[in-house]
Design a protein around this motif. Structure first.
Motif, PDB file in Angstrom:
ATOM      1  N   GLU A  22       6.064  -1.892  16.367  1.00 21.81           N
ATOM      2  CA  GLU A  22       4.639  -2.087  16.180  1.00 21.81           C
ATOM      3  C   GLU A  22       4.171  -3.213  17.081  1.00 21.81           C
ATOM      4  O   GLU A  22       4.850  -4.249  17.208  1.00 21.81           O
ATOM      5  CB  GLU A  22       4.317  -2.413  14.719  1.00 21.81           C
TER       6      GLU A  22
ATOM      7  N   ASN B 241       5.805  -5.999   6.497  1.00 23.38           N
ATOM      8  CA  ASN B 241       6.443  -6.033   7.820  1.00 23.38           C
ATOM      9  C   ASN B 241       5.870  -5.015   8.794  1.00 23.38           C
ATOM     10  O   ASN B 241       6.551  -4.599   9.721  1.00 23.38           O
ATOM     11  CB  ASN B 241       7.953  -5.858   7.675  1.00 23.38           C
ATOM     12  N   TYR B 242       4.602  -4.648   8.573  1.00 20.64           N
ATOM     13  CA  TYR B 242       3.837  -3.881   9.570  1.00 20.64           C
ATOM     14  C   TYR B 242       4.411  -2.507   9.894  1.00 20.64           C
ATOM     15  O   TYR B 242       4.215  -1.999  10.989  1.00 20.64           O
ATOM     16  CB  TYR B 242       3.713  -4.677  10.878  1.00 20.64           C
ATOM     17  N   GLN B 243       5.118  -1.889   8.984  1.00 21.56           N
ATOM     18  CA  GLN B 243       5.638  -0.559   9.267  1.00 21.56           C
ATOM     19  C   GLN B 243       5.483   0.340   8.056  1.00 21.56           C
ATOM     20  O   GLN B 243       5.516  -0.114   6.902  1.00 21.56           O
ATOM     21  CB  GLN B 243       7.122  -0.626   9.662  1.00 21.56           C
ATOM     22  N   LEU B 244       5.316   1.625   8.331  1.00 23.58           N
ATOM     23  CA  LEU B 244       5.344   2.629   7.276  1.00 23.58           C
ATOM     24  C   LEU B 244       6.793   3.036   7.062  1.00 23.58           C
ATOM     25  O   LEU B 244       7.520   3.324   8.019  1.00 23.58           O
ATOM     26  CB  LEU B 244       4.519   3.847   7.676  1.00 23.58           C
TER      27      LEU B 244
ATOM     28  N   TYR C  12       3.757   0.836   2.740  1.00 22.35           N
ATOM     29  CA  TYR C  12       3.407  -0.161   3.765  1.00 22.35           C
ATOM     30  C   TYR C  12       3.379  -1.513   3.090  1.00 22.35           C
ATOM     31  O   TYR C  12       2.580  -1.758   2.194  1.00 22.35           O
ATOM     32  CB  TYR C  12       2.055   0.175   4.378  1.00 22.35           C
TER      33      TYR C  12
ATOM     34  N   LEU D   4      -3.912  11.615   7.051  1.00 21.88           N
ATOM     35  CA  LEU D   4      -3.921  10.847   5.807  1.00 21.88           C
ATOM     36  C   LEU D   4      -4.619  11.647   4.722  1.00 21.88           C
ATOM     37  O   LEU D   4      -5.720  12.143   4.908  1.00 21.88           O
ATOM     38  CB  LEU D   4      -4.629   9.512   6.003  1.00 21.88           C
TER      39      LEU D   4
ATOM     40  N   TYR E 247       6.725   5.997  15.964  1.00 21.93           N
ATOM     41  CA  TYR E 247       7.684   6.566  15.036  1.00 21.93           C
ATOM     42  C   TYR E 247       8.414   7.717  15.709  1.00 21.93           C
ATOM     43  O   TYR E 247       7.843   8.440  16.515  1.00 21.93           O
ATOM     44  CB  TYR E 247       6.989   7.096  13.780  1.00 21.93           C
TER      45      TYR E 247
ATOM     46  N   ARG F 269      -4.812   7.106  -0.193  1.00 23.66           N
ATOM     47  CA  ARG F 269      -4.233   5.765  -0.075  1.00 23.66           C
ATOM     48  C   ARG F 269      -4.436   5.021  -1.389  1.00 23.66           C
ATOM     49  O   ARG F 269      -5.458   5.188  -2.053  1.00 23.66           O
ATOM     50  CB  ARG F 269      -4.956   5.068   1.073  1.00 23.66           C
TER      51      ARG F 269
ATOM     52  N   TYR G 126       0.613  11.397   3.312  1.00 25.01           N
ATOM     53  CA  TYR G 126       0.198  12.031   4.545  1.00 25.01           C
ATOM     54  C   TYR G 126       0.576  13.502   4.487  1.00 25.01           C
ATOM     55  O   TYR G 126       1.562  13.893   3.867  1.00 25.01           O
ATOM     56  CB  TYR G 126       0.888  11.394   5.760  1.00 25.01           C
TER      57      TYR G 126
ATOM     58  N   SER H 105       1.616   1.600  16.524  1.00 24.13           N
ATOM     59  CA  SER H 105       2.975   1.776  16.008  1.00 24.13           C
ATOM     60  C   SER H 105       3.563   3.054  16.566  1.00 24.13           C
ATOM     61  O   SER H 105       2.838   4.014  16.846  1.00 24.13           O
ATOM     62  CB  SER H 105       2.963   1.861  14.474  1.00 24.13           C
TER      63      SER H 105
ATOM     64  N   TYR I  13       0.853  -1.180   0.000  1.00 26.68           N
ATOM     65  CA  TYR I  13       0.000   0.000   0.000  1.00 26.68           C
ATOM     66  C   TYR I  13       0.893   1.236   0.000  1.00 26.68           C
ATOM     67  O   TYR I  13       1.997   1.245   0.558  1.00 26.68           O
ATOM     68  CB  TYR I  13      -0.900   0.024   1.244  1.00 26.68           C
TER      69      TYR I  13
ATOM     70  N   GLU J 190      -3.936   1.031  -3.100  1.00 21.83           N
ATOM     71  CA  GLU J 190      -3.555  -0.377  -2.993  1.00 21.83           C
ATOM     72  C   GLU J 190      -2.822  -0.767  -4.269  1.00 21.83           C
ATOM     73  O   GLU J 190      -3.283  -0.451  -5.362  1.00 21.83           O
ATOM     74  CB  GLU J 190      -4.796  -1.260  -2.828  1.00 21.83           C
TER      75      GLU J 190
ATOM     76  N   PHE K 194      10.664   4.328  11.900  1.00 26.87           N
ATOM     77  CA  PHE K 194       9.827   3.361  12.606  1.00 26.87           C
ATOM     78  C   PHE K 194      10.561   2.830  13.834  1.00 26.87           C
ATOM     79  O   PHE K 194      11.732   2.440  13.755  1.00 26.87           O
ATOM     80  CB  PHE K 194       9.506   2.221  11.647  1.00 26.87           C
TER      81      PHE K 194
ATOM     82  N   LEU L  36      11.344  10.639   9.491  1.00 34.18           N
ATOM     83  CA  LEU L  36      10.447   9.727  10.213  1.00 34.18           C
ATOM     84  C   LEU L  36      11.018   8.316  10.183  1.00 34.18           C
ATOM     85  O   LEU L  36      11.266   7.764   9.114  1.00 34.18           O
ATOM     86  CB  LEU L  36       9.065   9.734   9.566  1.00 34.18           C
TER      87      LEU L  36
ATOM     88  N   PHE M  18       0.770   5.552   0.632  1.00 29.04           N
ATOM     89  CA  PHE M  18      -0.003   6.619   1.263  1.00 29.04           C
ATOM     90  C   PHE M  18       0.662   7.967   1.026  1.00 29.04           C
ATOM     91  O   PHE M  18       1.888   8.061   0.911  1.00 29.04           O
ATOM     92  CB  PHE M  18      -0.073   6.392   2.784  1.00 29.04           C
TER      93      PHE M  18
ATOM     94  N   ARG N  43       5.375  -7.094  16.779  1.00 27.78           N
ATOM     95  CA  ARG N  43       5.489  -7.800  15.507  1.00 27.78           C
ATOM     96  C   ARG N  43       6.699  -7.347  14.702  1.00 27.78           C
ATOM     97  O   ARG N  43       7.186  -8.067  13.836  1.00 27.78           O
ATOM     98  CB  ARG N  43       4.232  -7.606  14.652  1.00 27.78           C
ATOM     99  N   ASN N  44       7.164  -6.145  14.977  1.00 27.01           N
ATOM    100  CA  ASN N  44       8.311  -5.649  14.241  1.00 27.01           C
ATOM    101  C   ASN N  44       8.984  -4.550  15.049  1.00 27.01           C
ATOM    102  O   ASN N  44       8.340  -3.852  15.837  1.00 27.01           O
ATOM    103  CB  ASN N  44       7.886  -5.099  12.875  1.00 27.01           C
TER     104      ASN N  44
ATOM    105  N   ASN O 102      -5.056  -1.460   7.338  1.00 24.75           N
ATOM    106  CA  ASN O 102      -3.769  -1.017   7.831  1.00 24.75           C
ATOM    107  C   ASN O 102      -3.608   0.493   7.823  1.00 24.75           C
ATOM    108  O   ASN O 102      -2.529   1.002   8.072  1.00 24.75           O
ATOM    109  CB  ASN O 102      -2.640  -1.648   7.006  1.00 24.75           C
ATOM    110  N   GLU O 103      -4.690   1.204   7.530  1.00 21.50           N
ATOM    111  CA  GLU O 103      -4.595   2.665   7.568  1.00 21.50           C
ATOM    112  C   GLU O 103      -4.270   3.100   8.978  1.00 21.50           C
ATOM    113  O   GLU O 103      -4.954   2.706   9.932  1.00 21.50           O
ATOM    114  CB  GLU O 103      -5.902   3.301   7.124  1.00 21.50           C
ATOM    115  N   GLN O 104      -3.224   3.884   9.125  1.00 22.36           N
ATOM    116  CA  GLN O 104      -2.769   4.301  10.445  1.00 22.36           C
ATOM    117  C   GLN O 104      -3.265   5.709  10.750  1.00 22.36           C
ATOM    118  O   GLN O 104      -3.118   6.621   9.944  1.00 22.36           O
ATOM    119  CB  GLN O 104      -1.243   4.221  10.525  1.00 22.36           C
TER     120      GLN O 104
ATOM    121  N   PHE P 259       4.215  13.840   3.070  1.00 21.86           N
ATOM    122  CA  PHE P 259       5.057  12.658   3.133  1.00 21.86           C
ATOM    123  C   PHE P 259       4.423  11.514   2.347  1.00 21.86           C
ATOM    124  O   PHE P 259       3.240  11.220   2.491  1.00 21.86           O
ATOM    125  CB  PHE P 259       5.243  12.197   4.584  1.00 21.86           C
TER     126      PHE P 259
ATOM    127  N   TRP Q 286       8.977   5.895   5.201  1.00 26.07           N
ATOM    128  CA  TRP Q 286       8.650   7.265   4.813  1.00 26.07           C
ATOM    129  C   TRP Q 286       9.677   7.878   3.874  1.00 26.07           C
ATOM    130  O   TRP Q 286      10.870   7.602   3.949  1.00 26.07           O
ATOM    131  CB  TRP Q 286       8.593   8.146   6.057  1.00 26.07           C
TER     132      TRP Q 286
END
Lengths: 113, 115
Positions: free
Chosen positions: B48, A98-101, A95, A47, B35, A50, A37, B33, A33, A52, B45, B43, A35, B55-56, B102-104, A91, A103
């Protein structure tokens, strides 16, 4: 490892005109994904839009739209009819699995009245 | 629905001290999460958490740690503070029930100054 690059540290646009912010990324993943921001001077991260990666259709949200080129790994943001309230840091973020944004460095957008 | 809240909003500490920052996610969100935002590094990370499990974790020294409670609230701790830890610390929450969620959503941040 994934990387996100925003090559424009600062952009300026006349109020009511259109501006495009650039973003490129690098990844070996196929499902992810992207984004955009916005961070105004208040520092609250908001946000904007977005996308996909599996969707070919470019996302749009009112005056904001993206040009997503998956093969080129490009994800630009177009802001139409720019307003003074659009002034902020923008920004681009990735994503993946691995569960992180991840940037980009950000682009400061200045709106000239 | 209330947004993500972070406390405190501002914090001043001296080198060598430790600090704990708190984040309350949006109700129903299970992922939190963290940051770090600095002018020099941008920025980055930190970590999370989902359902109390990390998880990370990002590329930060062991002085940075976190945890998540059963109500999804999260804390991060920085021990032995260094001048370079001065930053805006952002917390974000998401539903994370599936790949579409997963939108944060971000909190206002905690501004930490280390003297």
């Amino acid at each position: 490892a994934q990387t996100v690059t925003q090559s424009q540290p600062e952009m300026s646009v006349q109020e009511a005109e259109t501006v495009t912010l650039s973003c490129t990324y690098d990844t070996s993943e196929s499902d992810y994904y992207l984004f955009w921001y916005k961070q105004p001077p208040s520092r609250q991260m908001i946000l904007v839009i977005r996308q996909e990666a599996y969707k070919q259709q470019n996302a749009t949200e009112n005056r904001f739209s993206v040009n997503f080129q998956k093969a080129a790994k490009s994800f630009s943001l177009k802001i139409s009819d720019s307003q003074l309230g659009d002034a902020a840091m923008y920004f681009c973020a990735f994503y993946g699995s691995n569960y992180q944004l991840i940037w980009g460095a950000g682009t400061k957008l200045i709106i000239k009245p | 629905k209330a947004g993500v809240t972070q406390t405190p909003r501002y914090l001043i500490k001296t080198r060598g001290q430790q600090v704990t920052l708190s984040c309350s996610p949006i109700s129903g969100h299970r992922s939190v999460s963290w940051y770090q935002q600095t002018p020099g590094q941008g920025l980055q990370f930190l970590f999370e958490y989902f359902s109390e499990t990390q998880r990370n974790k990002g590329n930060f020294p062991g002085r940075f740690s976190g945890r998540q409670f059963s109500n999804s609230r999260s804390e991060m701790n920085v021990s032995t503070l260094e001048l370079g830890d001065s930053a805006l610390y952002l917390c974000a929450s998401s539903l994370a029930q599936g790949s579409q969620d997963n939108e944060q959503f971000f909190g206002p941040g905690t501004r930490l100054t280390v003297l």
